[in-house]
Design an enzyme around this catalytic site. Structure first.
Site, PDB file in Angstrom:
ATOM      1  N   CYS A  97      -5.777   2.449   5.602  1.00  0.00           N
ATOM      2  CA  CYS A  97      -5.921   1.965   4.224  1.00  0.00           C
ATOM      3  C   CYS A  97      -6.635   0.628   4.182  1.00  0.00           C
ATOM      4  O   CYS A  97      -7.033   0.170   3.111  1.00  0.00           O
ATOM      5  CB  CYS A  97      -4.563   1.864   3.538  1.00  0.00           C
ATOM      6  SG  CYS A  97      -3.461   0.685   4.334  1.00  0.00           S
ATOM      7  N   ASP A 130      -5.321  -2.269   4.716  1.00  0.00           N
ATOM      8  CA  ASP A 130      -4.462  -3.356   4.284  1.00  0.00           C
ATOM      9  C   ASP A 130      -4.092  -4.267   5.456  1.00  0.00           C
ATOM     10  O   ASP A 130      -3.962  -3.810   6.590  1.00  0.00           O
ATOM     11  CB  ASP A 130      -3.185  -2.797   3.636  1.00  0.00           C
ATOM     12  CG  ASP A 130      -3.495  -2.130   2.310  1.00  0.00           C
ATOM     13  OD1 ASP A 130      -4.631  -2.277   1.840  1.00  0.00           O
ATOM     14  OD2 ASP A 130      -2.610  -1.466   1.753  1.00  0.00           O
ATOM     15  N   CYS A 164      -1.447  -3.023  -0.717  1.00  0.00           N
ATOM     16  CA  CYS A 164      -0.878  -2.316  -1.856  1.00  0.00           C
ATOM     17  C   CYS A 164       0.449  -2.944  -2.281  1.00  0.00           C
ATOM     18  O   CYS A 164       1.016  -3.780  -1.571  1.00  0.00           O
ATOM     19  CB  CYS A 164      -0.662  -0.863  -1.485  1.00  0.00           C
ATOM     20  SG  CYS A 164       0.708  -0.653  -0.340  1.00  0.00           S
ATOM     21  N   CYS A 205       3.607   1.655   4.671  1.00  0.00           N
ATOM     22  CA  CYS A 205       3.382   0.273   4.218  1.00  0.00           C
ATOM     23  C   CYS A 205       4.492  -0.637   4.751  1.00  0.00           C
ATOM     24  O   CYS A 205       4.244  -1.790   5.091  1.00  0.00           O
ATOM     25  CB  CYS A 205       3.342   0.212   2.695  1.00  0.00           C
ATOM     26  SG  CYS A 205       2.322   1.503   1.956  1.00  0.00           S
TER      27      CYS A 205
HETATM   28 FE1  FES Z   1      -1.969   0.302   2.918  1.00  0.00          FE
HETATM   29 FE2  FES Z   1       0.288   0.433   1.606  1.00  0.00          FE
HETATM   30  S1  FES Z   1      -1.470   1.638   1.293  1.00  0.00           S
HETATM   31  S2  FES Z   1      -0.146  -0.735   3.342  1.00  0.00           S
END
Ligand code: FES
Length: 147
Positions: A34, A36, A59, A103
Site C-alpha cells: 500500500c 504506507d 491509512c 495496517c
Molecule cells: Fe496501508 Fe493501511 S492500507 S497501512
C-alpha cells in the site's frame, strides 16, 4: 459500521502524534503493497519507555493503530513493549475489518524497529531472533500465501 468507535476516535484525535527530538530509539517501517509508512520514536529511561510518539503516512487504520500502540507502550519496560502484538493493538481498538489487519502489523513492526534501534545505539546485546515477527515481508500478513 465498518470501524469501531475507538478506531474513529484514535483516527480523528490521534494520541502522541508528531516528531520527537532526541529520541532514544526510532523505528521506521513500510508496507510495500500500500506504500504506507510508519515511524515510531521512543524516549527511554532506566529501561522504561517514558514517552512515545509517531508519524504515519498512511491509512486511517494505520494512524489509529500507531496512536493506540504508542499509548500501550508508554510507561512500560522495553521488554514488555517488545511483546506488543498487532492482535493486542487490534483488540484494544475493538477490532479492525479483516482487510485492514495488515495496517496494525505496521505498528507492531515499528515498535520493534524502534526498540532494536535503541539497543543498537546503546550497545545492548540482544538475540536477533527476537525481532523476527514471522510476518510476510511482501504483504505483512501473519499467515499469507505469498511465499
Ligand atoms: Fe496501508 Fe493501511 S492500507 S497501512
Amino acid at each position: 459500521m465498518l470501524y469501531s468507535e475507538k478506531v474513529m476516535d484514535h483516527f480523528t484525535n490521534p494520541r502522541n502524534l508528531g516528531k520527537m527530538e532526541n529520541a532514544d530509539g526510532v523505528g521506521e517501517v513500510g508496507n510495500a503493497k500500500c506504500g504506507d509508512i510508519m515511524k515510531i520514536y521512543l524516549k527511554v529511561e532506566n529501561d522504561i519507555i517514558v514517552d512515545a510518539k509517531f508519524n504515519t503516512f498512511g491509512c486511517g487504520s494505520a494512524i489509529a493503530s500507531s496512536s493506540m500502540a504508542t499509548e500501550m507502550i508508554k510507561g512500560k519496560p522495553i521488554s514488555e513493549a517488545l511483546q506488543l502484538s498487532n492482535q493486542a493493538v487490534v483488540e484494544a481498538l475493538d477490532g479492525l475489518p479483516p482487510q485492514k489487519l495488515h495496517c496494525s502489523v505496521l505498528a507492531e513492526e515499528a515498535v520493534q524497529a524502534a526498540v532494536k534501534d535503541y539497543y543498537d545505539k546503546n550497545g545492548i546485546a540482544y538475540d536477533p531472533d527476537m525481532f523476527k515477527t514471522g510476518h510476510c515481508h511482501e504483504c505483512h500478513e501473519g499467515q499469507c500465501s505469498c511465499d
